[in-house]
Design a protein around this motif. Structure first.
Motif, mmCIF file in Angstrom:
data_model
loop_
_atom_site.group_PDB
_atom_site.id
_atom_site.type_symbol
_atom_site.label_atom_id
_atom_site.label_comp_id
_atom_site.label_asym_id
_atom_site.label_seq_id
_atom_site.Cartn_x
_atom_site.Cartn_y
_atom_site.Cartn_z
ATOM 1 N N ASP A 98 3.191 -1.889 7.127
ATOM 2 C CA ASP A 98 3.249 -0.953 7.052
ATOM 3 C C ASP A 98 4.676 -1.487 5.556
ATOM 4 O O ASP A 98 5.688 -1.709 5.895
ATOM 5 N N LYS A 100 5.261 -0.356 2.776
ATOM 6 C CA LYS A 100 6.278 1.123 2.446
ATOM 7 C C LYS A 100 7.586 1.272 3.248
ATOM 8 O O LYS A 100 8.495 1.464 2.784
ATOM 9 N N ARG A 130 -11.019 4.011 6.453
ATOM 10 C CA ARG A 130 -11.173 2.725 5.619
ATOM 11 C C ARG A 130 -10.071 3.861 4.181
ATOM 12 O O ARG A 130 -9.579 2.805 3.819
ATOM 13 N N ASP A 131 -10.939 4.462 4.280
ATOM 14 C CA ASP A 131 -9.885 5.441 3.009
ATOM 15 C C ASP A 131 -8.667 5.617 3.212
ATOM 16 O O ASP A 131 -7.707 5.350 2.503
ATOM 17 N N VAL A 132 -7.775 5.643 4.567
ATOM 18 C CA VAL A 132 -6.398 5.747 4.624
ATOM 19 C C VAL A 132 -6.279 4.348 4.425
ATOM 20 O O VAL A 132 -4.869 3.892 4.176
ATOM 21 N N ASP A 134 -7.396 2.001 2.692
ATOM 22 C CA ASP A 134 -6.893 1.822 1.342
ATOM 23 C C ASP A 134 -6.144 2.608 0.627
ATOM 24 O O ASP A 134 -6.266 1.355 -0.790
ATOM 25 N N ASP A 135 -5.893 3.683 0.680
ATOM 26 C CA ASP A 135 -4.839 4.278 -0.141
ATOM 27 C C ASP A 135 -3.106 3.317 -0.051
ATOM 28 O O ASP A 135 -2.333 3.216 1.439
ATOM 29 N N ALA A 136 -2.735 2.636 -0.941
ATOM 30 C CA ALA A 136 -1.974 2.047 -1.022
ATOM 31 C C ALA A 136 -0.517 2.699 -0.832
ATOM 32 O O ALA A 136 0.251 2.120 0.442
ATOM 33 N N THR A 137 0.015 4.323 -0.647
ATOM 34 C CA THR A 137 0.598 5.128 -0.942
ATOM 35 C C THR A 137 1.354 5.200 0.912
ATOM 36 O O THR A 137 2.107 5.628 1.638
ATOM 37 N N ASN A 138 -0.201 4.637 2.058
ATOM 38 C CA ASN A 138 0.413 4.317 3.566
ATOM 39 C C ASN A 138 0.578 3.514 3.710
ATOM 40 O O ASN A 138 0.739 3.039 5.024
ATOM 41 N N CYS A 146 -2.481 -7.328 2.911
ATOM 42 C CA CYS A 146 -2.704 -6.404 3.962
ATOM 43 C C CYS A 146 -2.059 -7.740 5.342
ATOM 44 O O CYS A 146 -1.972 -8.782 5.541
#
Length: 303
Positions: A98, A100, A130-132, A134-138, A146
């Motif tokens: 992660d 972030k 995948r949507d989770v 691909d979301d850079a905020t995660n 990655c």
């Protein structure tokens, strides 16, 4: 090859993966390359962990029922030297860095993974949607980069084994009359040996209590005699001090495992000495107390 479908549970830590790490500098490039070549997954080189050789596989677009998710798996390699009926139980951890939070998210399928000849691969089909991912905020995919990892803990199958036989009904009562109680000192007294359930037993009495209750309570124990060949016995039994004036006996029922030796089961606070010595209570009559052991059921515990 299909992998297990499971809803992974996760938590985070600072420490990097112990056994294998895959750093991907362009996730979109990898995904495009696999798609164009009709390949579902990227497979790692062979690495060693917990005494075995493994490969890690990453499915960017999911595998089987994991479509729309990141799927991961671990495959055991070089099994020719293992016995035909080999089985290996593992605790697998899959990790994603992660960016972030500067931590590694750990994912587990919530089960012990069993590898064997017909199932050399285990994993998690629905690791992260995948949507989770691909979301850079995660924090998993940042600037197209990655990091994945895996840890393999092989669970040692050299367990200690015990077998508990069916219980045998005994219903044997042994009665011990302890005479001239007032003349006894603090030294432990032992009853005659008696047989119950094909085993040899004896009772122990601490007239003034043992070290835990000295001077305050009477201590009574049932003991398995060292002559017994068996290693351990599960016994359901009752210890009793008879009330010689009424039927209100002092009783204790227990279910315990016995082994031949100096230790027994009972209570260091079986009865207070104040209650015992009170002549109106009926437990001490003519300076005599009556102790009984009722052995109800016995089951053998073998290794």
């Amino acid at each position: 090859m299909s992998i297990n479908v499971s809803n992974a549970v996760s938590w985070a830590r600072d420490i990097a993966p112990s056994h294998y790490m895959l750093e991907i500098e362009s996730f979109s490039s990898l995904t495009k390359m696999l798609t164009e070549n009709g390949t579902q997954f990227f497979k790692s080189k062979i690495f060693e962990a917990s005494g075995y050789k493994w490969t890690f596989s990453l499915y960017p677009n999911g595998d089987g029922d994991g479509k729309g998710h990141i799927s991961v798996s671990l495959c055991i390699e070089d099994t020719d030297a293992l016995p035909l009926s080999w089985e290996i139980y593992t605790d697998l951890k899959f990790l994603i860095f992660d960016h972030k939070r500067d931590k590694y998210s750990i994912f587990q399928g919530g089960v012990v993974n069993r590898f064997h000849r017909l199932k050399p691969e285990c994993g998690i089909a629905k690791l992260v949607p995948r949507d989770v991912f691909d979301d850079a905020t995660n924090g998993y995919l940042v600037t197209n980069k990655c990091v994945f990892g895996v840890e393999v803990l092989v669970l040692d199958s050299k367990f200690t084994r015990e077998c508990l036989s069916p219980a045998v009904k005994v219903d044997k009562t042994f009665t011990w009359k302890v005479l001239e109680y007032s003349k006894l000192n603090s030294q432990a007294r032992y009853s005659d040996k008696f047989t119950a359930g094909s085993l040899i037993w004896k009772l122990r009495l601490d007239p003034l209590g043992d070290s835990k209750s000295y001077g305050e309570n009477l201590a009574v124990y049932l003991m398995l005699d060292p002559q017994n060949i068996c290693s351990r016995m599960l016994v359901y039994f009752m210890l009793r001090i008879r009330n010689q004036k009424s039927g209100k006996h002092k009783e204790m029922q227990l279910c315990r495992c016995f082994a031949p030796g100096p230790l027994g089961w009972g209570s260091s606070v079986f009865m207070s000495l104040t209650e015992l010595r009170d002549s109106s209570k009926g437990f001490l009559v003519n300076d005599c107390i009556i102790i009984e052991a009722l052995i109800n059921n016995v089951a053998t515990v073998t290794s």
